[in-house]
Write a protein that holds these residues in place. Sequence first.
Motif, PDB file in Angstrom:
ATOM      1  N   GLY A   5      40.997  11.804  47.703  1.00  0.00           N
ATOM      2  CA  GLY A   5      41.394  12.738  48.743  1.00  0.00           C
ATOM      3  C   GLY A   5      40.625  14.040  48.767  1.00  0.00           C
ATOM      4  O   GLY A   5      41.057  15.001  49.399  1.00  0.00           O
ATOM      5  N   ARG A   6      39.489  14.056  48.125  1.00  0.00           N
ATOM      6  CA  ARG A   6      38.726  15.301  48.066  1.00  0.00           C
ATOM      7  C   ARG A   6      37.300  15.067  48.526  1.00  0.00           C
ATOM      8  O   ARG A   6      36.880  13.958  48.798  1.00  0.00           O
ATOM      9  CB  ARG A   6      38.759  15.864  46.654  1.00  0.00           C
ATOM     10  CG  ARG A   6      40.171  16.154  46.173  1.00  0.00           C
ATOM     11  CD  ARG A   6      40.165  16.793  44.806  1.00  0.00           C
ATOM     12  NE  ARG A   6      39.565  18.121  44.834  1.00  0.00           N
ATOM     13  CZ  ARG A   6      39.443  18.883  43.748  1.00  0.00           C
ATOM     14  NH1 ARG A   6      39.882  18.444  42.584  1.00  0.00           N
ATOM     15  NH2 ARG A   6      38.886  20.083  43.824  1.00  0.00           N
ATOM     16  N   GLY A   7      36.549  16.143  48.605  1.00  0.00           N
ATOM     17  CA  GLY A   7      35.170  16.077  49.063  1.00  0.00           C
ATOM     18  C   GLY A   7      34.225  15.576  47.995  1.00  0.00           C
ATOM     19  O   GLY A   7      34.631  15.114  46.933  1.00  0.00           O
ATOM     20  N   LEU A   8      32.951  15.678  48.293  1.00  0.00           N
ATOM     21  CA  LEU A   8      31.915  15.195  47.394  1.00  0.00           C
ATOM     22  C   LEU A   8      31.367  16.343  46.564  1.00  0.00           C
ATOM     23  O   LEU A   8      30.917  17.361  47.107  1.00  0.00           O
ATOM     24  CB  LEU A   8      30.784  14.542  48.182  1.00  0.00           C
ATOM     25  CG  LEU A   8      31.122  13.227  48.871  1.00  0.00           C
ATOM     26  CD1 LEU A   8      31.679  13.471  50.260  1.00  0.00           C
ATOM     27  CD2 LEU A   8      29.888  12.356  48.955  1.00  0.00           C
ATOM     28  N   GLN A  41      33.451  11.800  44.004  1.00  0.00           N
ATOM     29  CA  GLN A  41      34.482  12.061  44.997  1.00  0.00           C
ATOM     30  C   GLN A  41      35.820  11.741  44.357  1.00  0.00           C
ATOM     31  O   GLN A  41      36.121  10.576  44.087  1.00  0.00           O
ATOM     32  CB  GLN A  41      34.254  11.190  46.236  1.00  0.00           C
ATOM     33  CG  GLN A  41      35.207  11.473  47.370  1.00  0.00           C
ATOM     34  CD  GLN A  41      34.866  10.655  48.598  1.00  0.00           C
ATOM     35  OE1 GLN A  41      34.151   9.660  48.533  1.00  0.00           O
ATOM     36  NE2 GLN A  41      35.375  11.077  49.737  1.00  0.00           N
ATOM     37  N   GLY A  84      31.884  19.701  52.818  1.00  0.00           N
ATOM     38  CA  GLY A  84      33.256  20.133  52.992  1.00  0.00           C
ATOM     39  C   GLY A  84      34.188  19.139  52.318  1.00  0.00           C
ATOM     40  O   GLY A  84      33.762  18.088  51.836  1.00  0.00           O
ATOM     41  N   ALA A  85      35.480  19.475  52.305  1.00  0.00           N
ATOM     42  CA  ALA A  85      36.460  18.664  51.583  1.00  0.00           C
ATOM     43  C   ALA A  85      36.841  17.389  52.323  1.00  0.00           C
ATOM     44  O   ALA A  85      37.464  16.509  51.747  1.00  0.00           O
ATOM     45  CB  ALA A  85      37.703  19.491  51.288  1.00  0.00           C
ATOM     46  N   GLY A  86      36.477  17.295  53.596  1.00  0.00           N
ATOM     47  CA  GLY A  86      36.758  16.074  54.350  1.00  0.00           C
ATOM     48  C   GLY A  86      37.983  16.183  55.236  1.00  0.00           C
ATOM     49  O   GLY A  86      38.925  16.928  54.931  1.00  0.00           O
ATOM     50  N   GLN A 122      42.715  19.159  57.140  1.00  0.00           N
ATOM     51  CA  GLN A 122      42.601  18.149  56.094  1.00  0.00           C
ATOM     52  C   GLN A 122      42.803  16.761  56.679  1.00  0.00           C
ATOM     53  O   GLN A 122      42.200  15.787  56.224  1.00  0.00           O
ATOM     54  CB  GLN A 122      43.627  18.426  55.005  1.00  0.00           C
ATOM     55  CG  GLN A 122      43.517  17.508  53.797  1.00  0.00           C
ATOM     56  CD  GLN A 122      44.486  17.899  52.707  1.00  0.00           C
ATOM     57  OE1 GLN A 122      45.350  18.762  52.878  1.00  0.00           O
ATOM     58  NE2 GLN A 122      44.381  17.271  51.560  1.00  0.00           N
TER      59      GLN A 122
END
Lengths: 110, 112
Positions: free
Chosen positions: B41-44, B38, A101-103, A9
């Motif tokens: 703190g999360r994805g797209l 988005q 993905g979540a990044g 993360q």
Amino acid sequence: QQQVKQSPQSLIVQKGGISIINCAYENTAFDYFPWYQQFPGKGPALLIAIRPDVSEKKEGRFTISFNKSAKQFSLHIMDSQPGDSATYFCASSNDYKLSFGAGTTVTVRA
Amino acid sequence: SQTIHQWPATLVQPVGSPLSLECTVEGTSNPNLYWYRQAAGRGLQLLFYSVGIGQISSEVPQNLSASRPQDRQFILSSKKLLLSDSGFYLCACPRGSGYGYTFGSGTRLTVV
């Protein structure tokens, strides 16, 4: 349902070090695997991408490694610089839709 | 190459108020267009995509709707905003050269 799983993360790396971000996918129909870089308050920008017929692609300090049998791919940032501090997203595509993905938030310490 | 314009850049709206976010594209014709959200703190997350005027596909059930009144215009709307609608909204279209998307600069929506 998240089709692309990304880890870690977040990560912290010293200037000059190597940052490694991993992604795994499930859908074998995916045929395009890009990485995006996003700075705070900005839209993501395409960084580098790979097709499944090659195992590695390098552009400057950025390298994608692709393992089709394991359905995994990774981004390596060599000689990390403070300007590389950003959020990185992997993605997978088939047809005309991208799944992200979540990044991973990368912080490069000087 | 394409350019995507999004506005406004930031928006603070009360719960229950309506919403209209606009996206326009230059440098291409009849593009596929996408709305992503988005969360912090999360994805797209893909919300909607459109392959042409008046053609909208929704990816997730939600409080939002989309419309494409013109070839290069994509609008995201809501009749009554919820707190959970807060997020960073991004418009995207396929890149003219190669694969992948070009993203707009986004709209930061805060519902209070």
